[in-house]
Design a protein around this motif. Sequence first.
Motif, PDB file in Angstrom:
ATOM      1  N   GLU A   1       0.866  -0.406  -0.180  1.00 28.77           N
ATOM      2  CA  GLU A   1      -0.196   0.343   0.014  1.00 28.77           C
ATOM      3  C   GLU A   1       0.595   1.539   0.146  1.00 28.77           C
ATOM      4  OE1 GLU A   1      -2.654   0.088   3.360  1.00 28.77           O
ATOM      5  OE2 GLU A   1      -1.205   0.736   4.985  1.00 28.77           O
ATOM      6  N   PHE A   2      -0.315   2.167  -0.776  1.00 30.91           N
ATOM      7  CA  PHE A   2       1.268   3.951  -0.994  1.00 30.91           C
ATOM      8  C   PHE A   2       1.027   4.154   0.775  1.00 30.91           C
ATOM      9  CE2 PHE A   2       2.445   7.548  -1.795  1.00 30.91           C
ATOM     10  CZ  PHE A   2       0.907   8.470  -1.663  1.00 30.91           C
ATOM     11  N   VAL A   3       1.814   4.644   1.079  1.00 35.37           N
ATOM     12  CA  VAL A   3       2.270   5.459   2.397  1.00 35.37           C
ATOM     13  C   VAL A   3       2.823   7.285   2.028  1.00 35.37           C
ATOM     14  CG1 VAL A   3       4.549   6.007   4.298  1.00 35.37           C
ATOM     15  CG2 VAL A   3       3.031   3.922   3.290  1.00 35.37           C
ATOM     16  N   ALA A   4       3.602   7.458   1.119  1.00 33.82           N
ATOM     17  CA  ALA A   4       3.909   8.952   0.672  1.00 33.82           C
ATOM     18  C   ALA A   4       4.697   9.007  -0.895  1.00 33.82           C
ATOM     19  CB  ALA A   4       4.385  10.205   1.655  1.00 33.82           C
ATOM     20  N   SER A   5       4.376  10.136  -1.281  1.00 33.47           N
ATOM     21  CA  SER A   5       4.781  10.070  -2.344  1.00 33.47           C
ATOM     22  C   SER A   5       5.944  12.054  -2.296  1.00 33.47           C
ATOM     23  CB  SER A   5       4.502   9.761  -3.892  1.00 33.47           C
ATOM     24  OG  SER A   5       3.365  11.141  -4.011  1.00 33.47           O
ATOM     25  N   ILE A   6       6.723  12.325  -3.510  1.00 33.00           N
ATOM     26  CA  ILE A   6       6.841  13.055  -3.723  1.00 33.00           C
ATOM     27  C   ILE A   6       7.588  13.663  -4.889  1.00 33.00           C
ATOM     28  CG2 ILE A   6       9.810  12.325  -2.624  1.00 33.00           C
ATOM     29  CD1 ILE A   6       9.912  15.234  -1.357  1.00 33.00           C
ATOM     30  N   ASP A   7       7.914  14.632  -5.717  1.00 36.01           N
ATOM     31  CA  ASP A   7       8.022  14.845  -6.742  1.00 36.01           C
ATOM     32  C   ASP A   7       9.634  15.192  -7.295  1.00 36.01           C
ATOM     33  OD1 ASP A   7       7.291  18.849  -8.105  1.00 36.01           O
ATOM     34  OD2 ASP A   7       7.825  17.885  -5.660  1.00 36.01           O
ATOM     35  N   TRP A   8      10.033  15.323  -8.359  1.00 35.71           N
ATOM     36  CA  TRP A   8      11.351  15.783  -8.427  1.00 35.71           C
ATOM     37  C   TRP A   8      12.037  17.065  -7.606  1.00 35.71           C
ATOM     38  CZ3 TRP A   8      13.699  20.491 -10.693  1.00 35.71           C
ATOM     39  CH2 TRP A   8      12.579  20.610 -11.052  1.00 35.71           C
ATOM     40  N   SER A   9      11.290  18.069  -7.390  1.00 32.26           N
ATOM     41  CA  SER A   9      11.894  18.990  -6.880  1.00 32.26           C
ATOM     42  C   SER A   9      11.324  19.393  -5.319  1.00 32.26           C
ATOM     43  CB  SER A   9      11.159  20.187  -7.376  1.00 32.26           C
ATOM     44  OG  SER A   9       9.326  20.208  -6.893  1.00 32.26           O
ATOM     45  N   GLY A  10      10.605  18.429  -4.998  1.00 33.44           N
ATOM     46  CA  GLY A  10      10.063  18.060  -3.048  1.00 33.44           C
ATOM     47  C   GLY A  10       9.153  19.437  -2.775  1.00 33.44           C
ATOM     48  N   LYS A  11       8.555  19.851  -3.752  1.00 34.86           N
ATOM     49  CA  LYS A  11       7.831  20.941  -3.565  1.00 34.86           C
ATOM     50  C   LYS A  11       6.084  20.184  -3.983  1.00 34.86           C
ATOM     51  CE  LYS A  11      10.555  24.785  -5.960  1.00 34.86           C
ATOM     52  NZ  LYS A  11      10.003  25.710  -6.993  1.00 34.86           N
TER      53      LYS A  11
ATOM     54  N   THR B   1      10.416   6.926 -12.753  1.00 31.57           N
ATOM     55  CA  THR B   1      11.516   8.045 -13.757  1.00 31.57           C
ATOM     56  C   THR B   1      10.289   9.036 -14.184  1.00 31.57           C
ATOM     57  OG1 THR B   1      10.646   6.615 -15.302  1.00 31.57           O
ATOM     58  CG2 THR B   1      12.930   6.207 -14.481  1.00 31.57           C
ATOM     59  N   TYR B   2       9.692   9.434 -14.520  1.00 28.08           N
ATOM     60  CA  TYR B   2       8.900  10.532 -14.674  1.00 28.08           C
ATOM     61  C   TYR B   2       8.225  11.041 -13.475  1.00 28.08           C
ATOM     62  CZ  TYR B   2       5.076  13.728 -17.089  1.00 28.08           C
ATOM     63  OH  TYR B   2       4.004  14.367 -16.893  1.00 28.08           O
ATOM     64  N   GLY B   3       9.180  12.342 -13.208  1.00 26.50           N
ATOM     65  CA  GLY B   3       8.991  12.801 -11.880  1.00 26.50           C
ATOM     66  C   GLY B   3       7.897  13.793 -11.461  1.00 26.50           C
ATOM     67  N   VAL B   4       7.334  14.544 -12.679  1.00 25.53           N
ATOM     68  CA  VAL B   4       6.788  15.524 -12.415  1.00 25.53           C
ATOM     69  C   VAL B   4       5.769  15.536 -11.345  1.00 25.53           C
ATOM     70  CG1 VAL B   4       5.316  17.541 -13.353  1.00 25.53           C
ATOM     71  CG2 VAL B   4       7.677  16.827 -14.979  1.00 25.53           C
ATOM     72  N   GLN B   5       5.117  13.785 -10.865  1.00 23.23           N
ATOM     73  CA  GLN B   5       3.974  14.302 -10.442  1.00 23.23           C
ATOM     74  C   GLN B   5       3.898  12.849  -9.635  1.00 23.23           C
ATOM     75  OE1 GLN B   5       1.375  16.310 -10.542  1.00 23.23           O
ATOM     76  NE2 GLN B   5       0.474  15.452  -8.545  1.00 23.23           N
TER      77      GLN B   5
END
Length: 124
Positions: free
Chosen positions: A45-55, A99-103
């Motif tokens: 299960e999913f816990v957390a995610s973050i985009d390439w910039s950290g924003k 590898t698609y880091g935007v979203q």
Amino acid sequence: VQLQASGGGLVQAGGSLRLSCVASGRTFSSLAMGWFRQAPGKEREFVASIDWSGKTTDYADSVKGRVTISRDNARNTVYLQMNSLKSEDTAVYYCAADTYGVQPQPYPDEYDYWGQGTQVTVSS
């Protein structure tokens, strides 16, 4: 991309842990990163995610307010700070790279690379 997760362990309920995941083999700053977990007999299960910039970050409802994902692109590392841990947080925690880091994504199928997992056990 190789991912090495660490920081798991045994902690009492109400305690804290910080997981780390170090990436190598590809420009880390181009990757979205995620943390997932899998308890015995349950699906990942999913816990957390973050985009390439950290924003941009995203959290599962079950951990919102208790967990913070962050990254240090200079150290090729993503972190998962977990506070107020509960027995139901017990699981193997995996970091993953998209590898698609935007979203940042909550779906395991969106991730291309996975680490080996680190065990988190919360005693009540």
